[in-house]
Design a protein around this motif. Structure first.
Motif, mmCIF file in Angstrom:
data_model
loop_
_atom_site.group_PDB
_atom_site.id
_atom_site.type_symbol
_atom_site.label_atom_id
_atom_site.label_comp_id
_atom_site.label_asym_id
_atom_site.label_seq_id
_atom_site.Cartn_x
_atom_site.Cartn_y
_atom_site.Cartn_z
ATOM 1 N N SER A 4 0.822 -1.215 0.000
ATOM 2 C CA SER A 4 0.000 0.000 0.000
ATOM 3 C C SER A 4 0.856 1.265 0.000
ATOM 4 O O SER A 4 0.328 2.364 -0.166
ATOM 5 N N ASN A 5 2.188 1.090 0.188
ATOM 6 C CA ASN A 5 3.134 2.217 0.141
ATOM 7 C C ASN A 5 2.710 3.335 1.094
ATOM 8 O O ASN A 5 2.490 4.467 0.691
ATOM 9 N N GLY A 6 2.599 2.976 2.362
ATOM 10 C CA GLY A 6 2.212 3.984 3.355
ATOM 11 C C GLY A 6 0.763 4.413 3.210
ATOM 12 O O GLY A 6 0.424 5.552 3.510
ATOM 13 N N TYR A 7 -0.068 3.516 2.760
ATOM 14 C CA TYR A 7 -1.500 3.769 2.534
ATOM 15 C C TYR A 7 -1.739 4.878 1.519
ATOM 16 O O TYR A 7 -2.706 5.633 1.615
ATOM 17 N N THR A 8 -0.860 4.948 0.507
ATOM 18 C CA THR A 8 -1.035 5.927 -0.557
ATOM 19 C C THR A 8 -1.588 5.294 -1.829
ATOM 20 O O THR A 8 -1.940 6.018 -2.759
ATOM 21 N N ARG A 9 -1.657 3.960 -1.878
ATOM 22 C CA ARG A 9 -2.204 3.266 -3.043
ATOM 23 C C ARG A 9 -3.563 2.702 -2.646
ATOM 24 O O ARG A 9 -3.656 1.761 -1.865
ATOM 25 N N PRO A 10 -4.652 3.278 -3.179
ATOM 26 C CA PRO A 10 -5.997 2.931 -2.716
ATOM 27 C C PRO A 10 -6.344 1.440 -2.785
ATOM 28 O O PRO A 10 -6.928 0.900 -1.848
ATOM 29 N N ALA A 14 -7.047 -0.716 0.587
ATOM 30 C CA ALA A 14 -8.322 -1.388 0.862
ATOM 31 C C ALA A 14 -8.103 -2.864 1.193
ATOM 32 O O ALA A 14 -8.680 -3.388 2.147
ATOM 33 N N VAL A 15 -7.259 -3.533 0.426
ATOM 34 C CA VAL A 15 -6.962 -4.945 0.691
ATOM 35 C C VAL A 15 -6.368 -5.103 2.084
ATOM 36 O O VAL A 15 -6.757 -5.992 2.849
ATOM 37 N N SER A 16 -5.452 -4.227 2.436
ATOM 38 C CA SER A 16 -4.792 -4.283 3.742
ATOM 39 C C SER A 16 -5.793 -4.089 4.875
ATOM 40 O O SER A 16 -5.787 -4.830 5.864
ATOM 41 N N LEU A 17 -6.647 -3.092 4.762
ATOM 42 C CA LEU A 17 -7.617 -2.812 5.824
ATOM 43 C C LEU A 17 -8.675 -3.905 5.932
ATOM 44 O O LEU A 17 -9.091 -4.264 7.044
ATOM 45 N N ILE A 18 -9.093 -4.452 4.810
ATOM 46 C CA ILE A 18 -10.060 -5.560 4.841
ATOM 47 C C ILE A 18 -9.430 -6.785 5.494
ATOM 48 O O ILE A 18 -10.054 -7.453 6.326
ATOM 49 N N ALA A 19 -8.183 -7.074 5.138
ATOM 50 C CA ALA A 19 -7.491 -8.216 5.743
ATOM 51 C C ALA A 19 -7.333 -8.009 7.248
ATOM 52 O O ALA A 19 -7.555 -8.940 8.034
ATOM 53 N N LEU A 20 -6.982 -6.814 7.672
ATOM 54 C CA LEU A 20 -6.838 -6.527 9.097
ATOM 55 C C LEU A 20 -8.158 -6.751 9.826
ATOM 56 O O LEU A 20 -8.200 -7.378 10.888
#
Length: 86
Positions: A4-10, A14-20
Motif C-alpha cells: 500500500s506504500n504507506g497507505y497511498t495506493r488505494p 483497501a486490501v490491507s484494511l479488509i485483511a486486518l
C-alpha cells in the motif's frame, strides 16, 4: 501493508484494511472456542508463519531451510497448544 506504500495506493490500502478487519474478526471467533492464551498464540503463530510465506510469494524473499524449520516449530507449537487439556 507494504504494497500500500504507506497507505497511498488505494487498492492495496483497501486490501490491507479488509485483511486486518478479517484477522481481528477471526480472532474473536477463535475466542469463542479457545482460551485467550491459546487463541492469541495460535493467531500470532499463524500470522508469523503466514507472513514468511506471503513475503516469499509477493516480494521474492528467500525461504531457507532454517526458515522452514522455524515455521515447522511454530506449527508444531500450535498443534501442541491446541491439543493440550484445558
Amino acid at each position: 501493508m507494504k504494497l500500500s506504500n504507506g497507505y497511498t495506493r488505494p487498492g492495496w490500502t483497501a486490501v490491507s484494511l479488509i485483511a486486518l478487519g478479517a484477522f481481528v474478526w477471526l480472532l474473536g471467533r477463535a475466542l469463542t472456542a479457545l482460551p485467550v492464551g491459546v487463541a492469541y498464540a495460535v493467531w500470532t503463530g499463524i500470522g508469523a508463519a503466514g507472513t514468511v510465506l506471503i513475503g516469499s510469494v509477493l516480494f521474492g524473499e528467500s525461504i531457507t531451510p532454517l526458515k522452514l524449520g522455524g515455521i515447522g516449530l511454530i506449527v508444531g507449537g500450535i498443534v501442541l497448544l491446541r491439543s493440550a487439556p484445558a
